[in-house]
Design a protein around this motif. Structure first.
Motif, PDB file in Angstrom:
ATOM      1  N   ARG A   5       0.072   9.640   4.383  1.00  0.00           N
ATOM      2  CA  ARG A   5      -0.448   8.914   3.433  1.00  0.00           C
ATOM      3  C   ARG A   5      -1.083   7.846   3.617  1.00  0.00           C
ATOM      4  N   ASN A   6      -2.470   7.652   3.223  1.00  0.00           N
ATOM      5  CA  ASN A   6      -3.324   6.310   3.513  1.00  0.00           C
ATOM      6  C   ASN A   6      -2.716   5.225   2.615  1.00  0.00           C
ATOM      7  N   THR A   7      -1.605   4.627   2.929  1.00  0.00           N
ATOM      8  CA  THR A   7      -1.044   3.337   2.004  1.00  0.00           C
ATOM      9  C   THR A   7      -1.937   2.248   2.051  1.00  0.00           C
ATOM     10  N   GLN A   8      -2.853   2.012   3.091  1.00  0.00           N
ATOM     11  CA  GLN A   8      -3.817   1.038   3.277  1.00  0.00           C
ATOM     12  C   GLN A   8      -4.738   0.954   2.414  1.00  0.00           C
ATOM     13  N   LEU A   9      -5.542   2.106   2.091  1.00  0.00           N
ATOM     14  CA  LEU A   9      -6.317   2.351   1.141  1.00  0.00           C
ATOM     15  C   LEU A   9      -5.849   2.255  -0.045  1.00  0.00           C
ATOM     16  N   GLU A  10      -4.827   2.798  -0.341  1.00  0.00           N
ATOM     17  CA  GLU A  10      -4.038   2.691  -1.687  1.00  0.00           C
ATOM     18  C   GLU A  10      -3.942   1.361  -1.982  1.00  0.00           C
ATOM     19  N   ALA A  11      -3.160   0.513  -1.059  1.00  0.00           N
ATOM     20  CA  ALA A  11      -2.875  -0.951  -1.544  1.00  0.00           C
ATOM     21  C   ALA A  11      -4.030  -1.687  -1.916  1.00  0.00           C
TER      22      ALA A  11
END
Length: 412
Positions: A5-11
């Motif tokens: 999961r791309n948590t950096q983009l999500e953040a």
């Protein structure tokens, strides 16, 4: 390759208030600007969901260019993983189309003065929407422009920025009146307007228009309350204390500073505490309470020592360095009649000052010359005054004080 999961983009999406759909819409707008064409396959919320889930770890180049431009960081800092070492180096995007002749004409309805016009063009203040639905993304862009305006103030002074600030306030007020938005956007918009009103207050102060400065500062407080933003309220109270002091209302300035120090921000954020305690010290000194002024000075220095340099400061507080704390301490010493101490601490402030803060350098250089004159050091004052360069700083209050120094020296 395992899906991650791309948590950096999500953040970063959460930080700027993007939904899947609104991000896709913004990417389509930017790609149209970059590539100057209408692509048959548009970015959709499904693309965004696949990026976040990790199903797609390296999107199409056109989308990566748009994401990098939107969030001002490289694709890999947004959590995307290149397919190979060569794909990590994105090809340069095509040059954007040359601006039409209409754009400068449209901007000129806001600005006519050359220096202000240059800033207004750089900020693109007329790109903020004044109709339709307003999103958190729109408010984030407005916030970024206001931060850049504050940076210009620290560099060149506020006088040429007053027109820019008031023009942008008109536009944001129009947006607030005519756009549709939800409660979250409404609060963020009021907070942004509060910040811009504070900037306008300082610009008016530099232009020598104290009535306008007071108007903008009281409006800043009203907007900060509407935005339910305690930091903006603390800033507005602090600015109103300065205004009261400059008007000779020292007891009022003292009471306002004391009120601001009861805020949660002053208790929790050492930057706010350092600024408010420094201004409280000046208020006590002007009111004749030297022990209280000394206690406030110590509290300001203690708060400044607690600042974590790795934590970013709000842009408008970037000026609050060790040099500024010294400069404000010098004003307190001067108000208490400790002229030699005030001169020493002002000289220390100038030594510590960042070269880019030209307005602050001019301000404290004039202060140093005034202190030298007050102690009868005409030669020192003449040397200090002759070295002050105000050609790149536009502030009527600073140049007016410098002119007074030169007149005094001429009569000496």
């Amino acid at each position: 390759m395992d899906r991650q999961r791309n948590t950096q983009l999500e953040a970063v999406m959460a930080k700027y208030g993007f939904t899947h759909q609104s991000l896709a819409k913004e990417i389509n707008r930017i790609t149209a600007q970059i590539f100057g064409e209408t692509h048959p396959r548009k970015c959709t919320d499904r693309h965004v969901r696949r990026w976040i889930s990790g199903e797609v770890q390296w999107p199409w180049t056109r989308y990566l260019h748009a994401l990098e431009q939107l969030f001002d960081r490289p694709a890999q800092a947004l959590g995307f993983i290149p397919r190979g070492k060569h794909s990590a180096n994105l090809p340069a995007p095509p040059r954007p189309p040359a601006p039409t002749k209409e754009a400068p004409v449209r901007r000129r309805r806001f600005i006519t003065a050359p220096a202000a016009a240059a800033v207004a063009l750089a900020l693109n203040i007329d790109e903020t929407p004044v109709s339709g639905r307003l999103s958190m993304t729109d408010v984030a862009r407005a916030r970024e422009r206001i931060d850049r305006l504050d940076a210009h103030f620290s560099a060149i002074g506020g006088q040429p920025l007053l027109t820019v600030a008031t023009a942008y306030l008109d536009r944001l007020s129009t947006a607030a009146d005519h756009c549709t938005y939800g409660p979250r956007v409404e609060q963020a918009l009021h907070t942004a307007i509060a910040s811009l009103c504070s900037s306008a207050g300082w610009a008016a102060d530099d232009a020598g228009n104290l009535d306008a400065a007071h108007l903008w500062r009281t409006t800043a407080l009203q907007r900060a309350i509407l935005g339910a933003n305690h930091r903006a309220q603390a800033r507005a109270w602090s600015d109103l204390a300065v205004h009261a002091r400059r008007g000779g209302h020292h007891r009022e300035a003292l009471r306002i500073s004391q009120t601001a120090l009861t805020s949660r921000e002053a208790r929790q954020d050492p930057r706010y505490a350092a600024l408010l305690q420094s201004r409280l010290a000046i208020g006590h000194a002007r009111a004749g309470d030297r022990p209280a002024a000394a206690r406030a000075l110590l509290a300001a220095q203690t708060a400044h020592d607690r600042i974590n340099p790795t934590e970013p400061a709000p842009r408008w507080l970037n000026f609050l360095t060790a040099a500024e704390i010294s400069g404000l301490a010098a004003i307190t010493h001067q108000a208490m009649g400790h002229l030699a101490d005030a001169e020493t601490v002002t000289a220390q402030a100038l030594t510590l000052l960042d070269p880019g803060l030209r307005r602050s350098r001019a301000y404290y250089s004039v202060q140093l010359a005034e202190l030298q004159l007050a102690q009868g050091n005409t030669a020192g004052a003449r040397t200090t005054a002759s070295a002050i360069d105000t050609t790149r700083v536009s502030s009527q209050s600073i140049t007016g004080r410098l002119a007074t120094v030169h007149r005094t020296l001429a009569a000496a």
